[in-house]
Enzyme design. Structure first.
Site, short mmCIF file in Angstrom:
data_model
loop_
_atom_site.label_atom_id
_atom_site.label_comp_id
_atom_site.label_asym_id
_atom_site.label_seq_id
_atom_site.Cartn_x
_atom_site.Cartn_y
_atom_site.Cartn_z
CB SER A 279 -0.62 -0.17 1.14
OG SER A 279 -0.21 0.37 2.30
CG ASP A 280 1.34 5.99 -1.52
OD1 ASP A 280 2.48 6.16 -0.64
OD2 ASP A 280 1.30 6.39 -2.58
CD1 TRP A 281 1.46 7.42 5.80
CD2 TRP A 281 3.53 7.31 5.40
NE1 TRP A 281 2.15 7.72 6.37
CE2 TRP A 281 3.68 7.13 6.78
CE3 TRP A 281 4.78 7.33 5.18
CZ2 TRP A 281 4.43 7.81 7.26
CZ3 TRP A 281 6.26 6.88 5.70
CH2 TRP A 281 6.16 7.14 7.43
CB ALA A 282 -1.47 5.55 6.36
CB SER A 283 -2.68 4.06 0.53
OG SER A 283 -3.20 2.55 0.86
#
Length: 747
Positions: A279-283
């Site tokens: 995932s992207d940052w905290a997505s």
């Protein structure tokens, strides 16, 4: 006998490579089976957990010791990395090494031009070399995973992350994406100098509404498959990209981090991808904010069931996955599949055999070969937009140069966006390079005029004007600070910020020839400034060696070669504006009435019934593919070998290119294809090939392209990729608007 022996040796080598590869893969899967059988559920979930370690603490150490962390990002000190790795390998029960990650977007220590600038070079070989250098400098610090390349198709320069992209064109993004992946990963992932690449953002992040970061997109499936997905597929299948990152945006209401259609149906089943999806940052946790998930537990469930292997920083997996399995909402075999992908990557990287980073080896960062490669990429990325009266290259009779502007000596901002490890102390600025190049032969007068790009204090204008009046030529360095582009730096206006435009106007009034050099992370709306300048060079954010590269181009030691990888609008209100749009029912004829042509009390009418802006007109400021040289080129005699082709044939087309100027130069010859009619509205044209050609003054050369007809297909009315029979047009020229054309038919 020798021939037979060599032949047999060749066959044997091929068979060894084939079976050796299969054996190695089988061996990896066998090792994974054994590891999985020995791991607890908690340890498995731990492999799916990526944490930030920019400020490591005792909690992180204990999590690693407990086997609750699979990957670490933002730790760049190799001593610290070895310390964390020792805990994972020697103190955790499973002994599985950590995978260290870092955002290395356009260089680690030696910073190359921003990716948008690299795309302007139209030179994938240089992009690959730059990525190889970035990988070497990254890996020697213990980091074996980077979140690059970004392959979002970017058609809205208001979006700050266009700087990280390769621009608006699918084909150019494919070519540059493949080159960057190959450079980062090298020939063998297990080589200690190789870094796992990550194709991001999957998918449609570059199409967010209004160019506002983290916003939503609506991309229907046909457009998704035609425009946005192909670069990712090429990067995975042709370059072997090891990982994929999901994007922040929700597309048609579904965040990609929880899209089974994207992560399972397309990535795994259609494309056969066996790498890691992160995932992207905290997505994952952001899906609660999207309103797509009730809470973080729900987000963890939807993401893992969709096919997301590793979660970046928000810890939804590690906090909720065991309970989800106990409740039967997630199957343990789903966890096993995700962990298998993660372990496979770690084994391919050779981390089990070489988990630690050597600390006694001499570092290659900032080596002379690395710096010269960065300079070369920068030189080829610069786009000459204007050169009135052949002002450039600067003549040898110049005795005094006024160097003005907030970016003439801005080592930090010259590096560009998304630079974490580059050091401004190592940056060579244009001012320094000018002094070094000219020595005592030319008097360099430096007056910044403005202290930074957003500066509105005009108090030093008088000094700048005085310097310009005394000089034979003025070099004005303006644009954007590095912080004004990149993630979370969207703009509603693309005009020059601060008092830069006012400074330019004052310098124009001096009568001294004015060369404007723009450093920016995106296209800017600079029509007025271009009209007031005698010459304009667009230098993007050129990186560590931007200064010497600019000076070499200005002085004629090298030649401008760049072509625009994205359309430049005249005004922000034209956005989105891109060359390869779908055909429309009433295209403008460019003879229609414009705003100031309308008489007072005009009779109500539709003024021609075509598609254009009354106030901005018909065209962009500069089209995709545009870029001047210090010489001129002529295209002629376009010939197609065969005018009737089948979908299995290859189009062969020739054109004569002539250097009609007085200097040697390089032209990027661009080939575009138009499908004239189809079962769905096709785009007006698409770039399908390009080639850089060097010619001496007066020299002519025949340039030949061979392109498979299957590349001219589209996703038809039944959502099947096909080459439909009918008429096509090929155009070859120096940009997307001008060229020689010819027609052919596909039966």
């Amino acid at each position: 006998m020798k021939r037979i022996g060599l032949k047999n040796m060749g066959i044997g080598l091929i068979m060894w490579l084939i079976y050796g590869s299969l054996y190695a893969q089988h061996d990896i899967e066998t090792r994974i089976d054994k590891l999985l059988s020995e791991m607890s559920l908690r340890q498995k979930i731990g492999q799916m957990n990526q944490l930030n370690a920019c400020k490591p603490d005792e909690k992180l150490y204990q999590q690693i010791r407990n086997g609750e962390v699979g990957s670490i990002l933002n730790a760049e000190d190799p001593v610290l990395l070895n310390e964390l790795q020792k805990i994972a390998v020697e103190e955790s029960a499973a002994g599985i090494p950590l995978l260290f990650a870092r955002d290395v977007i356009h260089g680690f220590k030696t910073i190359f031009p921003i990716p948008l600038g690299q795309a302007a070079s139209f030179n994938p070989g240089l992009v690959e070399e730059g990525a190889r250098i970035a990988a070497i400098e990254t890996a020697e610090n213990g980091i074996r995973w980077t979140f690059a390349p970004m392959m979002d198709i970017s058609r809205d320069p208001r979006w700050g992350r266009i700087a990280e992209s390769f621009g608006e064109d699918t084909y150019l993004t494919e070519v540059m994406g493949i080159a960057m992946v190959k450079g980062l990963q090298g020939n063998d992932l297990s080589d200690p100098s190789s870094v796992a690449a990550c194709a991001k953002h999957f998918i449609g992040y570059g199409a967010v509404e209004g160019g506002r970061d983290y916003n939503v997109s609506y991309i229907p499936e046909r457009q998704l498959r035609s425009v946005y997905l192909p670069p990712f597929e090429k990067a995975l299948k042709e370059a072997g990209c090891a990982t994929v990152m999901t994007s922040f945006n929700a597309n048609d209401g579904i965040p990609p981090s929880a899209s089974k259609f994207l992560l399972t149906d397309i990535l795994r089943e259609e494309w056969g991808f066996d790498g890691v999806v992160v995932s992207d940052w905290a997505s994952v946790s952001m899906m609660v904010q999207h309103g797509f998930c009730e809470n973080k537990k729900d987000a963890a469930q939807k993401a893992v069931n969709a096919g997301l292997d590793m979660e970046m920083v928000s810890e939804c997996y590690i906090n909720h996955m065991e309970q989800l399995i106990a409740e039967g909402k997630v199957k343990e075999e789903t966890i096993d599949r995700a962990v298998r992908n993660i372990l496979r990557l770690k084994m391919r990287l050779g981390l089990f055999e070489q988990p630690y980073t050597p600390l006694d080896k001499k570092k290659k960062a900032y080596s002379e070969s690395h710096l010269q490669a960065a300079k070369k990429v920068a030189e080829e990325s610069f786009v000459l937009l204007k050169n009135q009266d052949d002002l450039l290259p600067l003549g040898k009779n110049i005795k005094k140069i006024a160097v003005i502007g907030p970016l003439a000596d801005a080592p930090h901002d010259q590096l560009g966006t998304w630079v974490f490890d580059g050091e401004k102390e190592m940056t060579r600025t244009p001012l320094c390079a000018l002094k070094e190049h000219y020595g005592n032969q030319v008097d360099i007068i430096y007056e910044a005029g403005l202290s930074f790009s957003r500066d509105t204090d005009t108090g030093n204008f008088s000094k700048a004007v005085k310097a310009a009046k005394e000089a034979d030529v003025t070099l004005l360095f303006i644009g954007e600070e590095s912080i004004l582009s990149g993630e979370a730096h969207s703009l509603a206006s693309l005009n020059l910020v601060g008092a830069q435009s006012e400074l330019l106007e004052k310098l124009t009034e001096t009568g001294t020839p004015l060369v404007t050099i723009l450093m920016a992370g995106r296209p800017l709306t600079i029509e007025k400034e271009i009209n007031l300048s005698h010459a304009v060079l667009y230098a993007w954010h050129p990186g560590t060696m931007g200064g010497p590269a600019i000076v070499d181009v200005l002085s004629g030691n090298s030649f401008p070669q760049g072509k625009l990888p994205v359309t430049f609008p005249r005004v922000t209100g034209q956005i989105p504006i891109y060359y390869n749009h779908e055909k429309i029912g009433r295209p403008a004829k460019k003879t229609e009435m414009l705003l100031n042509d309308i008489p007072p009390e005009a009779k109500q009418s539709s003024l021609g019934n075509t598609s254009y802006y009354l106030d901005a007109g018909f065209d962009p400021l500069y089209p995709f593919g545009y870029g001047l040289s210090y010489t001129t080129f002529e295209y002629s005699n376009l010939k197609i070998t065969r005018n009737k082709l089948s979908p299995s044939d290859t189009l062969e087309v020739n054109i004569t290119l002539k250097n009609t100027g007085k200097r040697e130069g390089c032209e990027t010859v661009q080939l575009y294809i138009s499908d004239l009619y189809a079962s769905v509205s096709p785009v007006v044209k698409q770039l399908k090939a390009f080639r850089k050609v060097w010619l001496n003054p007066g020299e002519s050369r025949q340039v030949t392209f061979e392109i498979p007809v299957r590349d001219f297909g589209l996703w038809d009315i039944n959502m099947q990729y096909t080459v439909e029979p009918g008429a096509f047009e090929v155009m070859i020229g120096g940009n997307s608007q001008q060229g020689e054309t010819a027609r052919f038919n596909v039966n």
